[in-house]
Design an enzyme around this catalytic site. Structure first.
Site, PDB file in Angstrom:
ATOM      1  N   CYS A  86      -3.106   5.466  -5.056  1.00 14.60           N
ATOM      2  CA  CYS A  86      -3.914   4.240  -5.080  1.00 14.60           C
ATOM      3  C   CYS A  86      -4.512   3.978  -6.454  1.00 14.60           C
ATOM      4  O   CYS A  86      -4.639   2.822  -6.869  1.00 14.60           O
ATOM      5  CB  CYS A  86      -5.002   4.312  -4.010  1.00 14.60           C
ATOM      6  N   VAL A  87      -4.890   5.027  -7.184  1.00 18.52           N
ATOM      7  CA  VAL A  87      -5.373   4.844  -8.554  1.00 18.52           C
ATOM      8  C   VAL A  87      -4.310   4.138  -9.384  1.00 18.52           C
ATOM      9  O   VAL A  87      -4.584   3.142 -10.085  1.00 18.52           O
ATOM     10  CB  VAL A  87      -5.752   6.210  -9.177  1.00 18.52           C
TER      11      VAL A  87
END
Length: 337
Positions: A86-87
């Site tokens: 997700c980063v």
């Protein structure tokens, strides 16, 4: 063929029907990604797909507040939860907003140059710690539903992804290369910058309710209520004593990550379901094949595993939400990262 999924084998999106197919269609139109892995992996438990999509869509995509600011918030939450997939995704999506300098500063581990974005990032990181990110918020009151909905959506999505999806956003980790992530982001820019109509996902939900006060009068409220009802129904995978253990542990959780050298979770052989639920809540990146195998029985299908992970993930979301919105004093924070 390599698969981005761990521990489950969801059906190919082309085989989707009904509401799951409608979610994929909305994702293609409003998110720019027709088969997003976080929602594909939930499709083994179809009832979860629409509520999870609705909360993300109605807050991050269509909710009040600047999209760039909300992407910064989603990045900060994903950092705090150690969700590398997700980063990387939010760096790419920041490129899609057109703020390429900001995207690359975050990719290099630097703080935003803009003071407002820096405050949002700091606040979002602190939301993992119950009670550490209460008001004053770094956004105006009229944008609360968008920002709070975004961070809570990603506290859920991060945990699902870290539990059931590999870390690689693109094949061969190509998103780690600046030209690749910039180009990928630019390919999404038209969709990301196009205004989305609020409430379009609510037709996919069954009588969700109004939701919490912080989202009153917005589509974020019913979306949050629907995800809460569906995810917490996963408690039925556990017996009463395991449910009680999950509730007690989350009630006392201070937001810290378990120390890498310790294993504070229930014994794999004796309480495998409670172990998986608590790992999904507190350290989903530590779930192993052995943890899942210890829980598996003939009746424990992918459907049950996804519901179990969602239950644990939302138990953490509920703790975070209460810490964000309930009055009280800030707790001390024990850092064990």
């Amino acid at each position: 063929m390599p698969t981005p999924f761990r521990h489950t084998e969801p059906l190919p999106p082309r085989a989707a029907t009904g509401r799951v197919a409608e979610v994929y269609a909305q994702a293609a139109r409003d998110f720019g990604i027709p088969e997003p892995a976080p929602f594909v992996v939930l499709s083994s438990a179809p009832a979860l797909v629409a509520p999870a999509w609705a909360l993300m869509r109605e807050s991050l995509i269509a909710g009040p507040g600047d999209r760039t600011g909300k992407e910064v918030a989603a990045f900060g939450v994903s950092q705090a939860n150690k969700c590398r997939f997700c980063v990387d995704a939010h760096v790419m999506l920041l490129h899609a907003t057109g703020d390429h300098a900001l995207a690359e500063r975050l990719a290099r581990g630097l703080e935003p140059a803009d003071e407002r974005h820096a405050r949002v990032l700091d606040w979002a990181r602190r939301t993992r710690v119950p009670g550490a990110a209460r008001e004053p918020f770094p956004f105006p009151p009229e944008e609360a539903a968008g920002y709070l909905g975004t961070v809570l959506a990603f506290h859920f999505i991060n945990r699902v992804v870290s539990s059931l999806v590999t870390e690689r956003l693109l094949p061969a980790d190509a998103q780690r290369l600046r030209p690749v992530r910039s180009l990928a982001g630019r390919s999404l820019s038209r969709t990301v910058r196009r205004p989305a109509v609020p409430g379009a996902s609510l037709s996919l939900l069954d009588d969700p309710g109004r939701g919490p006060a912080w989202a009153a009068g917005t589509p974020v409220g019913p979306a949050y209520a629907a995800l809460s009802a569906t995810a917490t129904a996963g408690a039925g995978v556990l017996d009463a004593s395991d449910q009680d253990l999950v509730r007690t542990t989350l009630r006392d959780w201070d937001g810290s990550h378990p120390a890498p050298t310790a294993d504070p979770f229930p014994d794999r052989a004796e309480r495998p379901g409670a172990r998986l639920a608590l790992m999904a809540a507190l350290a989903p990146y530590r779930i192993t094949d052995a943890d899942v195998a210890a829980w598996r029985r003939p009746e424990h299908t992918d459907h049950g595993l996804v519901h179990l992970v969602a239950y644990g993930a939302f138990a953490a979301v509920d703790r975070v939400e209460t810490g964000l919105t309930a009055p009280g004093t800030r707790p001390s924070v024990r850092e064990t990262r």
